[in-house]
Motif scaffolding. Sequence first.
Motif, PDB file in Angstrom:
ATOM      1  N   THR A  77       6.102   8.830   9.690  1.00 54.03           N
ATOM      2  CA  THR A  77       6.708   9.017   8.283  1.00 54.03           C
ATOM      3  C   THR A  77       8.265   8.718   8.655  1.00 54.03           C
ATOM      4  OG1 THR A  77       6.778  11.390   9.113  1.00 54.03           O
ATOM      5  CG2 THR A  77       4.920  10.738   7.511  1.00 54.03           C
ATOM      6  N   ARG A  78       8.825   8.284   7.459  1.00 53.41           N
ATOM      7  CA  ARG A  78      10.449   8.186   7.419  1.00 53.41           C
ATOM      8  C   ARG A  78      10.844   9.323   6.826  1.00 53.41           C
ATOM      9  NH1 ARG A  78      13.925   3.493   7.427  1.00 53.41           N
ATOM     10  NH2 ARG A  78      12.302   1.828   7.621  1.00 53.41           N
ATOM     11  N   ARG A  79      11.979   9.866   7.311  1.00 48.63           N
ATOM     12  CA  ARG A  79      12.744  10.963   6.931  1.00 48.63           C
ATOM     13  C   ARG A  79      13.449  10.763   5.811  1.00 48.63           C
ATOM     14  NH1 ARG A  79      12.381  15.376  10.498  1.00 48.63           N
ATOM     15  NH2 ARG A  79      14.439  16.063   9.607  1.00 48.63           N
ATOM     16  N   LYS A  80      13.407  11.512   4.740  1.00 49.54           N
ATOM     17  CA  LYS A  80      14.162  11.480   3.431  1.00 49.54           C
ATOM     18  C   LYS A  80      15.416  11.981   3.479  1.00 49.54           C
ATOM     19  CE  LYS A  80      11.707  11.822  -0.641  1.00 49.54           C
ATOM     20  NZ  LYS A  80      11.169  12.647  -1.572  1.00 49.54           N
ATOM     21  N   HIS A  81      15.430  13.010   4.491  1.00 50.56           N
ATOM     22  CA  HIS A  81      16.732  14.056   4.411  1.00 50.56           C
ATOM     23  C   HIS A  81      17.159  14.025   5.859  1.00 50.56           C
ATOM     24  CE1 HIS A  81      15.679  14.922   0.298  1.00 50.56           C
ATOM     25  NE2 HIS A  81      14.637  15.644   0.618  1.00 50.56           N
ATOM     26  N   THR A 134      15.135   7.589   9.884  1.00 48.27           N
ATOM     27  CA  THR A 134      14.347   7.664  11.239  1.00 48.27           C
ATOM     28  C   THR A 134      12.965   7.811  10.817  1.00 48.27           C
ATOM     29  OG1 THR A 134      14.726   9.680  11.828  1.00 48.27           O
ATOM     30  CG2 THR A 134      16.343   7.988  12.747  1.00 48.27           C
ATOM     31  N   TYR A 135      12.254   7.366  11.973  1.00 50.38           N
ATOM     32  CA  TYR A 135      10.668   7.775  11.841  1.00 50.38           C
ATOM     33  C   TYR A 135      10.267   8.711  12.595  1.00 50.38           C
ATOM     34  CZ  TYR A 135       9.795   3.220   9.592  1.00 50.38           C
ATOM     35  OH  TYR A 135       9.704   2.361   8.751  1.00 50.38           O
ATOM     36  N   ASP A 136       9.285   9.451  12.123  1.00 47.00           N
ATOM     37  CA  ASP A 136       8.870  10.868  12.680  1.00 47.00           C
ATOM     38  C   ASP A 136       7.321  10.927  12.545  1.00 47.00           C
ATOM     39  OD1 ASP A 136       9.151  13.575  13.340  1.00 47.00           O
ATOM     40  OD2 ASP A 136      10.396  14.167  11.651  1.00 47.00           O
ATOM     41  N   LEU A 137       7.017  12.133  13.056  1.00 45.47           N
ATOM     42  CA  LEU A 137       5.491  12.293  12.750  1.00 45.47           C
ATOM     43  C   LEU A 137       5.408  13.193  11.716  1.00 45.47           C
ATOM     44  CD1 LEU A 137       4.294  12.839  16.363  1.00 45.47           C
ATOM     45  CD2 LEU A 137       3.525  11.136  14.877  1.00 45.47           C
ATOM     46  N   PRO A 138       4.182  13.239  10.928  1.00 45.07           N
ATOM     47  CA  PRO A 138       4.136  14.488   9.778  1.00 45.07           C
ATOM     48  C   PRO A 138       4.264  15.929  10.615  1.00 45.07           C
ATOM     49  CG  PRO A 138       2.172  12.820   9.792  1.00 45.07           C
ATOM     50  CD  PRO A 138       3.152  12.503  10.782  1.00 45.07           C
ATOM     51  N   GLY A 139       4.686  16.729   9.749  1.00 45.88           N
ATOM     52  CA  GLY A 139       4.776  18.168  10.452  1.00 45.88           C
ATOM     53  C   GLY A 139       6.099  18.914  10.197  1.00 45.88           C
ATOM     54  N   GLY A 140       6.311  20.038  10.639  1.00 49.71           N
ATOM     55  CA  GLY A 140       7.475  20.881  10.357  1.00 49.71           C
ATOM     56  C   GLY A 140       7.061  22.164  10.587  1.00 49.71           C
ATOM     57  N   PHE A 141       8.110  23.167  10.129  1.00 55.16           N
ATOM     58  CA  PHE A 141       8.086  24.479  11.030  1.00 55.16           C
ATOM     59  C   PHE A 141       6.765  25.462  10.309  1.00 55.16           C
ATOM     60  CE2 PHE A 141      12.476  23.715  11.075  1.00 55.16           C
ATOM     61  CZ  PHE A 141      12.938  24.247  12.400  1.00 55.16           C
ATOM     62  N   GLU A 160      -5.985   7.234   2.189  1.00 53.88           N
ATOM     63  CA  GLU A 160      -4.628   6.811   1.751  1.00 53.88           C
ATOM     64  C   GLU A 160      -3.523   7.769   1.812  1.00 53.88           C
ATOM     65  OE1 GLU A 160      -4.941   5.885  -2.551  1.00 53.88           O
ATOM     66  OE2 GLU A 160      -6.796   4.969  -2.362  1.00 53.88           O
ATOM     67  N   LEU A 161      -2.532   7.252   2.058  1.00 53.73           N
ATOM     68  CA  LEU A 161      -1.286   7.972   2.329  1.00 53.73           C
ATOM     69  C   LEU A 161      -0.365   8.053   1.202  1.00 53.73           C
ATOM     70  CD1 LEU A 161      -0.300   6.222   5.657  1.00 53.73           C
ATOM     71  CD2 LEU A 161      -1.681   8.576   5.375  1.00 53.73           C
ATOM     72  N   HIS A 162       0.046   9.307   0.583  1.00 56.34           N
ATOM     73  CA  HIS A 162       1.035   9.413  -0.537  1.00 56.34           C
ATOM     74  C   HIS A 162       2.341  10.390  -0.300  1.00 56.34           C
ATOM     75  CE1 HIS A 162      -2.111   7.621  -3.251  1.00 56.34           C
ATOM     76  NE2 HIS A 162      -2.988   8.585  -2.619  1.00 56.34           N
ATOM     77  N   PRO A 163       3.428   9.407   0.309  1.00 60.97           N
ATOM     78  CA  PRO A 163       4.427  10.457   0.906  1.00 60.97           C
ATOM     79  C   PRO A 163       5.022  11.185  -0.416  1.00 60.97           C
ATOM     80  CG  PRO A 163       4.435   7.869   1.476  1.00 60.97           C
ATOM     81  CD  PRO A 163       3.379   8.146   0.292  1.00 60.97           C
ATOM     82  N   SER A 164       5.329  12.249   0.098  1.00 63.77           N
ATOM     83  CA  SER A 164       6.126  13.473  -0.944  1.00 63.77           C
ATOM     84  C   SER A 164       6.579  14.309   0.123  1.00 63.77           C
ATOM     85  CB  SER A 164       5.160  13.796  -1.760  1.00 63.77           C
ATOM     86  OG  SER A 164       4.105  14.628  -1.044  1.00 63.77           O
ATOM     87  N   ASP A 165       7.265  15.308  -0.690  1.00 62.89           N
ATOM     88  CA  ASP A 165       8.119  16.134  -0.110  1.00 62.89           C
ATOM     89  C   ASP A 165       9.258  15.434   0.772  1.00 62.89           C
ATOM     90  OD1 ASP A 165       8.276  19.012   0.714  1.00 62.89           O
ATOM     91  OD2 ASP A 165       7.495  18.625   2.840  1.00 62.89           O
ATOM     92  N   ASP A 166       9.493  15.813   1.890  1.00 57.80           N
ATOM     93  CA  ASP A 166      10.714  15.197   2.705  1.00 57.80           C
ATOM     94  C   ASP A 166      10.199  13.970   3.381  1.00 57.80           C
ATOM     95  OD1 ASP A 166       9.069  16.469   4.405  1.00 57.80           O
ATOM     96  OD2 ASP A 166      10.476  17.589   5.247  1.00 57.80           O
ATOM     97  N   VAL A 167       9.374  13.297   2.802  1.00 57.06           N
ATOM     98  CA  VAL A 167       9.180  11.978   3.533  1.00 57.06           C
ATOM     99  C   VAL A 167       9.290  10.702   2.573  1.00 57.06           C
ATOM    100  CG1 VAL A 167       7.094  10.557   4.254  1.00 57.06           C
ATOM    101  CG2 VAL A 167       7.387  12.950   4.930  1.00 57.06           C
ATOM    102  N   SER A 168       9.764   9.819   2.884  1.00 57.54           N
ATOM    103  CA  SER A 168      10.299   8.761   1.805  1.00 57.54           C
ATOM    104  C   SER A 168       9.341   7.368   2.034  1.00 57.54           C
ATOM    105  CB  SER A 168      11.632   8.258   2.014  1.00 57.54           C
ATOM    106  OG  SER A 168      11.671   7.630   3.442  1.00 57.54           O
ATOM    107  N   GLU A 169       8.696   7.389   3.061  1.00 57.69           N
ATOM    108  CA  GLU A 169       7.713   6.344   3.230  1.00 57.69           C
ATOM    109  C   GLU A 169       6.744   6.690   4.451  1.00 57.69           C
ATOM    110  OE1 GLU A 169       8.160   1.649   4.905  1.00 57.69           O
ATOM    111  OE2 GLU A 169       9.983   3.025   5.032  1.00 57.69           O
ATOM    112  N   ALA A 170       5.460   6.125   4.315  1.00 58.05           N
ATOM    113  CA  ALA A 170       4.578   6.275   5.551  1.00 58.05           C
ATOM    114  C   ALA A 170       4.104   4.989   5.903  1.00 58.05           C
ATOM    115  CB  ALA A 170       3.233   7.187   4.982  1.00 58.05           C
ATOM    116  N   ILE A 171       4.188   4.717   6.982  1.00 57.54           N
ATOM    117  CA  ILE A 171       3.478   3.558   7.722  1.00 57.54           C
ATOM    118  C   ILE A 171       2.504   3.660   8.785  1.00 57.54           C
ATOM    119  CG2 ILE A 171       5.665   2.010   7.554  1.00 57.54           C
ATOM    120  CD1 ILE A 171       5.997   2.458  10.477  1.00 57.54           C
ATOM    121  N   LYS A 172       1.534   2.678   8.854  1.00 57.67           N
ATOM    122  CA  LYS A 172       0.413   2.623   9.872  1.00 57.67           C
ATOM    123  C   LYS A 172       0.699   1.667  10.766  1.00 57.67           C
ATOM    124  CE  LYS A 172      -2.929   2.426   6.696  1.00 57.67           C
ATOM    125  NZ  LYS A 172      -4.460   2.154   6.395  1.00 57.67           N
ATOM    126  N   ILE A 173       0.768   2.188  12.085  1.00 58.45           N
ATOM    127  CA  ILE A 173       1.139   1.263  13.165  1.00 58.45           C
ATOM    128  C   ILE A 173       0.423   1.363  14.474  1.00 58.45           C
ATOM    129  CG2 ILE A 173       2.885   2.898  13.783  1.00 58.45           C
ATOM    130  CD1 ILE A 173       5.038   0.680  14.685  1.00 58.45           C
TER     131      ILE A 173
END
Length: 180
Positions: free
Chosen positions: A63-67, A73-80, A139-152
Amino acid sequence: MQIFSETHPSNVFSYCPKCGSGKLLFDGVKVLSCNDCGFNFYINPAPAVAVILVYPDGKIVLTRRKHDPMKGTYDLPGGFVEINERIEDAVVRETFEELHVKVTGMNYLGSFPNEYVYKGISYFTCDLAFVCPVPDGTELHPSDDVSEAIKIKPKDIDYRQISFLSIRNILQLYISRLGD
Ligand SMILES: [Zn+2]
């Protein structure tokens, strides 16, 4: 003796959060103590989750970080993990919030300490990593604090574009266990 970053709470917090006194002393490990009212502020790590979503062809999701921190930068889905929340429920919640993907199974990979600087203060996390298979066609639907999602494909990941040390370590451990 351990060296602490400029953004470590002991270098940022000047006043007791309970009584406002300026006589806040750091024990050099993890406690800020107020010399006036005796209040102790403990600097402990917070649990967070990081999720490796895996498609049947072996591709994983970044996932690409929106904030900020590390916006773009690229990240993994997740959080606190939230108060009173189970780790497993945080995996399901964060994956749904960020990608609208419903996780149905998870395998624990390991734990990875991280220092996360936000608005000038370090937050210490212990990132718990899980591997979650998803079916073909998810399907991936980026939202919240994610601006984009890629499969790699894991071997195609450019680590210079990965957000945090803990996320790089998670990906490297995952890849090392794939073999070949
Ligand atoms: Zn105090």
